[in-house]
Design a protein around this motif. Structure first.
Motif, mmCIF file in Angstrom:
data_model
loop_
_atom_site.group_PDB
_atom_site.id
_atom_site.type_symbol
_atom_site.label_atom_id
_atom_site.label_comp_id
_atom_site.label_asym_id
_atom_site.label_seq_id
_atom_site.Cartn_x
_atom_site.Cartn_y
_atom_site.Cartn_z
ATOM 1 N N LYS A 45 0.794 -1.237 0.074
ATOM 2 C CA LYS A 45 -0.139 -0.084 0.057
ATOM 3 C C LYS A 45 0.925 1.282 -0.134
ATOM 4 O O LYS A 45 1.845 1.291 0.565
ATOM 5 C CB LYS A 45 -0.953 -0.053 1.352
ATOM 6 C CG LYS A 45 -1.913 1.210 1.368
ATOM 7 C CD LYS A 45 -3.078 0.810 0.406
ATOM 8 C CE LYS A 45 -4.271 1.769 0.936
ATOM 9 N NZ LYS A 45 -5.556 1.414 0.241
ATOM 10 N N ASP A 47 0.499 5.925 -0.857
ATOM 11 C CA ASP A 47 -0.229 7.111 -0.702
ATOM 12 C C ASP A 47 0.618 8.087 -1.459
ATOM 13 O O ASP A 47 1.670 8.068 -1.452
ATOM 14 C CB ASP A 47 -1.005 7.292 0.437
ATOM 15 C CG ASP A 47 -0.229 7.436 1.595
ATOM 16 O OD1 ASP A 47 0.988 7.802 1.335
ATOM 17 O OD2 ASP A 47 -0.733 7.580 2.944
ATOM 18 N N GLN A 49 1.701 10.401 0.293
ATOM 19 C CA GLN A 49 2.762 10.685 1.422
ATOM 20 C C GLN A 49 4.057 9.878 1.212
ATOM 21 O O GLN A 49 5.062 10.145 1.349
ATOM 22 C CB GLN A 49 2.272 10.791 2.789
ATOM 23 C CG GLN A 49 3.181 11.166 3.776
ATOM 24 C CD GLN A 49 2.654 11.256 5.508
ATOM 25 O OE1 GLN A 49 1.277 11.370 5.353
ATOM 26 N NE2 GLN A 49 3.401 10.897 6.104
ATOM 27 N N GLN A 61 4.294 1.440 -9.443
ATOM 28 C CA GLN A 61 2.775 1.616 -9.242
ATOM 29 C C GLN A 61 2.125 0.694 -9.953
ATOM 30 O O GLN A 61 2.311 0.573 -11.140
ATOM 31 C CB GLN A 61 2.440 3.062 -9.252
ATOM 32 C CG GLN A 61 0.853 3.078 -8.611
ATOM 33 C CD GLN A 61 0.674 4.624 -8.609
ATOM 34 O OE1 GLN A 61 0.975 5.600 -9.166
ATOM 35 N NE2 GLN A 61 -0.501 4.792 -7.854
ATOM 36 N N PRO A 74 -3.393 2.132 -5.601
ATOM 37 C CA PRO A 74 -2.572 2.549 -4.495
ATOM 38 C C PRO A 74 -1.608 1.504 -3.936
ATOM 39 O O PRO A 74 -1.285 1.432 -2.806
ATOM 40 C CB PRO A 74 -3.275 3.126 -3.497
ATOM 41 C CG PRO A 74 -4.733 2.145 -3.641
ATOM 42 C CD PRO A 74 -4.881 1.938 -5.136
ATOM 43 N N ALA A 99 0.585 3.878 5.586
ATOM 44 C CA ALA A 99 -0.064 4.532 4.426
ATOM 45 C C ALA A 99 -1.671 3.718 4.520
ATOM 46 O O ALA A 99 -2.639 4.447 4.335
ATOM 47 C CB ALA A 99 0.349 3.920 3.226
ATOM 48 N N ARG A 102 -3.491 5.505 7.144
ATOM 49 C CA ARG A 102 -3.943 6.870 6.728
ATOM 50 C C ARG A 102 -5.234 6.808 5.974
ATOM 51 O O ARG A 102 -6.068 7.612 5.760
ATOM 52 C CB ARG A 102 -3.010 7.727 5.924
ATOM 53 C CG ARG A 102 -1.865 8.149 6.762
ATOM 54 C CD ARG A 102 -0.974 9.154 6.072
ATOM 55 N NE ARG A 102 -0.055 8.522 4.960
ATOM 56 C CZ ARG A 102 0.968 7.767 5.304
ATOM 57 N NH1 ARG A 102 1.644 7.774 6.543
ATOM 58 N NH2 ARG A 102 1.755 7.134 4.337
ATOM 59 N N ALA A 103 -5.210 5.646 5.127
ATOM 60 C CA ALA A 103 -6.291 5.370 4.054
ATOM 61 C C ALA A 103 -7.720 5.026 4.857
ATOM 62 O O ALA A 103 -8.717 5.372 4.237
ATOM 63 C CB ALA A 103 -6.113 4.237 3.145
#
Length: 105
Positions: A45, A47, A49, A61, A74, A99, A102-103
């Motif tokens: 994962k 993001d 950041q 990615q 993501p 991450a 945060r998601a």
């Protein structure tokens, strides 16, 4: 990749849960999805950041072709150096978990 190998890869976090999904596997820690297995490859994962750090480490990615244009997901490949260094793997696994948290917010 078999579940034992996945569990070993993520052991620095603690016990992970692995669930089948969309022909692959979702890898969860404490209810947050932090990685997927697609076509035998583990993708972590990421993001906004963490994207730059992943790119600089040589990760790519995950994208797929959707309705005539690429769709970015993501999730990112694991940097090559991490496969030979457990401390480096632990670093990327923890970054993926951050991450994932945060998601969830």
């Amino acid at each position: 990749m078999d579940n034992a190998a996945i569990e070993e890869m993520f052991e620095t976090l603690g016990p992970v849960t692995i669930r089948r999904m969309f022909g692959g596997k979702g890898i969860y820690y404490e209810g947050a999805i932090l990685a997927v297995e697609v076509n035998g490859e583990i993708l972590l994962k990421g993001d906004a950041q963490s994207a730059q750090e992943l790119e600089e480490a040589g990760s790519r990615q995950w994208t797929y072709e959707g309705k005539g244009k690429p769709v970015k997901m993501p999730y990112w490949s694991i940097p090559e150096a991490a496969y030979d260094d457990p401390d480096e793997m632990a670093r990327w696994v923890k970054l993926a978990y951050a991450a994932a948290l945060r998601a969830k917010k």
